[in-house]
Structures are given as structure tokens and as C-alpha cells.
Scaffold this active site. Structure first.
Site, PDB file in Angstrom:
ATOM      1  N   ASP A 244     -19.700  23.608  -9.102  1.00  0.00           N
ATOM      2  CA  ASP A 244     -20.126  23.539 -10.510  1.00  0.00           C
ATOM      3  C   ASP A 244     -20.109  22.094 -11.001  1.00  0.00           C
ATOM      4  OD1 ASP A 244     -20.417  26.300 -10.630  1.00  0.00           O
ATOM      5  OD2 ASP A 244     -18.295  26.588 -11.105  1.00  0.00           O
ATOM      6  N   SER A 274     -12.973  16.604  -8.813  1.00  0.00           N
ATOM      7  CA  SER A 274     -12.674  17.925  -9.389  1.00  0.00           C
ATOM      8  C   SER A 274     -11.698  18.738  -8.532  1.00  0.00           C
ATOM      9  CB  SER A 274     -13.960  18.720  -9.602  1.00  0.00           C
ATOM     10  OG  SER A 274     -14.414  19.265  -8.380  1.00  0.00           O
ATOM     11  N   GLY A 279      -7.437  24.952 -10.701  1.00  0.00           N
ATOM     12  CA  GLY A 279      -8.360  25.736 -11.529  1.00  0.00           C
ATOM     13  C   GLY A 279      -9.750  25.128 -11.508  1.00  0.00           C
TER      14      GLY A 279
HETATM   15  O1  RIB Z   1     -17.735  28.407  -9.180  1.00  0.00           O
HETATM   16  C1  RIB Z   1     -16.432  28.760  -9.489  1.00  0.00           C
HETATM   17  C2  RIB Z   1     -16.417  29.948 -10.385  1.00  0.00           C
HETATM   18  O2  RIB Z   1     -16.908  31.049  -9.691  1.00  0.00           O
HETATM   19  C3  RIB Z   1     -15.034  30.357 -10.849  1.00  0.00           C
HETATM   20  O3  RIB Z   1     -14.630  29.693 -12.022  1.00  0.00           O
HETATM   21  C4  RIB Z   1     -15.162  31.841 -11.043  1.00  0.00           C
HETATM   22  O4  RIB Z   1     -15.335  32.202 -12.373  1.00  0.00           O
HETATM   23  C5  RIB Z   1     -16.364  32.241 -10.196  1.00  0.00           C
HETATM   24  O5  RIB Z   1     -17.311  32.849 -10.939  1.00  0.00           O
END
Ligand code: RIB
Length: 294
Positions: A244, A274, A279
């Protein structure tokens, strides 16, 4: 420098994270070491990351009318993400991700909950906003028809679309045609481009498909040769959310008008930072943090 204006269309969830020495097999019970609840969801993660990296970010998504929904909204506010287009859905639970961190990697079960309410008509309500954006970012924890619809909409509005095809599912040719950038990992690329080799898929979509290879970096075809933009070495604590962060940083840099290799290097740098925090969002860096380590 002008801030990039980005709309993120996607999921917002709460991550329920168990840390354990061992991942249980089917029918097995093991004792875990710790449990934590932290904000997550691929859409929300990308929105928060892009905002920390300096973009002006508008989230388009849904939460439940439960306490997780309130916490997700508070987290967006804390991170400067605009929530004019995030609605609580009545009598619906927020999305949740059930994560096991064990043996150096994560495994995740996602329950979409309110994220299933991010429908094509829901996206259409934000059409004016989308038309004013430098970039739209989308992932696949929302209904498939919404991704298809958004690809057509972005094409109509001439706004570039960055599709992070995660979690993996096959996608239509329409989506592939209309997305400006597609960023699968190796597993997702195999699902997306079924019969083709990695090399074949990259060559078919020069400058559009970028395959992320974890700690190695990101690979694409520049029209005449394959290019690997290498990642940076760090000691990883938790790799959740690295993809992400990569997408958010890549999207932010591209939306600011940076060159391709410069954008990919910035994305690799942000993604490597990251994983040094716990988390999905815990280690996501600010713009200053990325620039200080560059
Ligand atoms: O890409 C990571 C995310 O994938 C996590 O935060 C979790 O929510 C999953 O959907």
C-alpha cells in the site's frame, strides 16, 4: 510545489492482528504472543500513506455504523484525509482483516462488511471531485463492478487510474485498457495474466504494468528492455501495508509529475521504511522521513 490531488476509491477496515511464533495448521490450536487492533484496509492505507507523503487526499469509501467505523473516521482525520465521501452504512459492520503475523510473514482473512457498499452509483456521487483529481487510486477489496465502472469513468474524465490489483482476482480487458498503471505483486500478476510468462506480460504493457517483487524491487518494460528498480535494505518488523505504501508513494510522485524511475525509487524508499513499524500504517513514513533517508 503544488500538492497532488488524489482520490482513493477502496476499502477501510480495522485490522485484528495476532502475533504468534507459529502459524496454526488446519485443526490446530497454538498460543499467541500478542493481540492488537489497528487501522487498515488497502484503500485506507493508501489514502493515509499518500496524505503523509504530502498529497491532498480524498477517500471514497464506506464504514459500518459500529465503533470500528468511528475509529476509522477518527484515524482519517488524524492523518489529514478528507472524508466528505466516506459514509457510515446503517446496520452494517465495518470491514475487518484478521491477520496472523508468524514465521516472518503475514496471512490475512478479509471480511469486507461495509466495503461491499462502495458501488458504482456510490462512486458516481463523487464524479465532480474525481474530474478535478490528478490521479485516482483503486484496489480490489470492493466490488468488482466498481473497479470496472471506475476504469470507464476515469477514461471518460481523462483522469489517470492507478490500479493495485490486490487481493488477486482476474480482471476484464476493459480495466486493463483503461488503467494508466497496474501494480500487481508476482502472485497477483500470475492471476491477472494467466497463460503468460512474467516477461510476456511486462512486454505487452510497457510503462503500464509494474510487478513488485518484495525486497528485490519493482520490474517493468520500458519499450525496449526490462528494468528492475531495486528496493532498499532494512530490518523488517512487519511487512503488512508495504504494498500500500509503495502504491501511495508511486501515485503521489506520478501525480506530482515526477519521472517514472524517480517515482519508482521514491516508492521503494517509502515502502522499505514502512516495514520498520508495526501494523499496516504504523511504519508509513512522512515526506520528510523519505527525503531525509534519500
Ligand atoms: O495491504 C494490507 C491490508 O490488507 C491490511 O491493512 C488489511 O486490512 C488487508 O486488507
Amino acid at each position: 510545489m503544488r500538492k497532488a490531488k488524489i482520490a482513493v476509491i477502496g476499502s477501510s477496515s480495522m485490522d485484528l492482528v495476532v502475533t504468534s511464533e507459529k502459524r496454526p495448521g488446519a485443526g490446530e490450536t497454538v498460543l499467541g504472543k500478542a493481540f492488537k487492533t489497528v487501522p487498515g484496509g488497502k484503500g485506507a492505507n493508501q489514502a493515509v500513506s499518500a496524505s503523509r507523503l504530502g498529497a491532498d487526499v480524498y477517500m471514497i469509501g464506506c464504514v459500518g455504523d459500529d465503533h470500528y467505523g468511528k475509529a476509522i473516521l477518527a484515524n482519517f482525520a488524524q492523518n489529514g484525509v478528507h472524508t466528505d465521501y466516506v459514509e457510515p452504512v446503517t446496520d452494517m459492520e465495518s470491514g475487518t482483516a484478521h491477520i496472523i503475523l508468524a514465521e516472518g510473514d503475514n496471512s490475512i482473512v478479509v471480511v469486507k462488511g461495509a466495503n461491499d457498499h462502495v458501488t458504482p452509483s456510490y462512486v458516481d456521487r463523487a464524479k465532480q471531485l474525481i474530474s478535478e483529481c490528478d490521479l485516482v487510486m483503486i484496489q480490489q477489496e470492493i466490488p468488482e463492478e466498481t473497479v470496472e465502472h471506475t476504469a470507464l469513468l476515469c477514461n471518460e474524465l481523462q483522469v489517470p487510474l492507478l490500479l493495485n490489483p490486490a487481493p488477486a482476482r482476474p480482471i476484464s480487458q476493459q480495466i486493463i485498457n483503461h488503467a494508466a498503471y497496474i501494480t500487481p505483486n508476482e502472485h497477483e500478476a500470475a492471476v491477472l495474466f494467466g497463460g503468460k510468462s512474467k516477461e510476456g506480460a511486462l512486454q505487452e504493457f510497457p510503462g503500464k504494468v509494474f510487478i513488485t517483487e518484495g525486497a528485490s524491487g519493482v520490474r517493468y518494460f520500458d519499450g525496449s528492455k526490462e528494468v528492475l528498480v531495486p528496493s532498499f535494505k532494512v530490518v523488517a518488523i512487519d511487512t503488512t501495508g508495504a504494498g500500500d505504501t509503495f502504491n501511495a508513494a508511486f501515485g503521489t510522485a506520478i501525480a506530482e509529475g515526477k519521472e517514472l524511475v524517480q517515482s519508482l525509487t521514491f516508492a521503494n524508499r517509502a515502502a522499505s521504511l514502512s516495514v520498520t513499524g508495526f501494523g499496516a500504517q504504523g511504519g508509513m513514513p512522512t515526506r520528510d522521513e523519505v527525503e531525509r533517508t534519500s
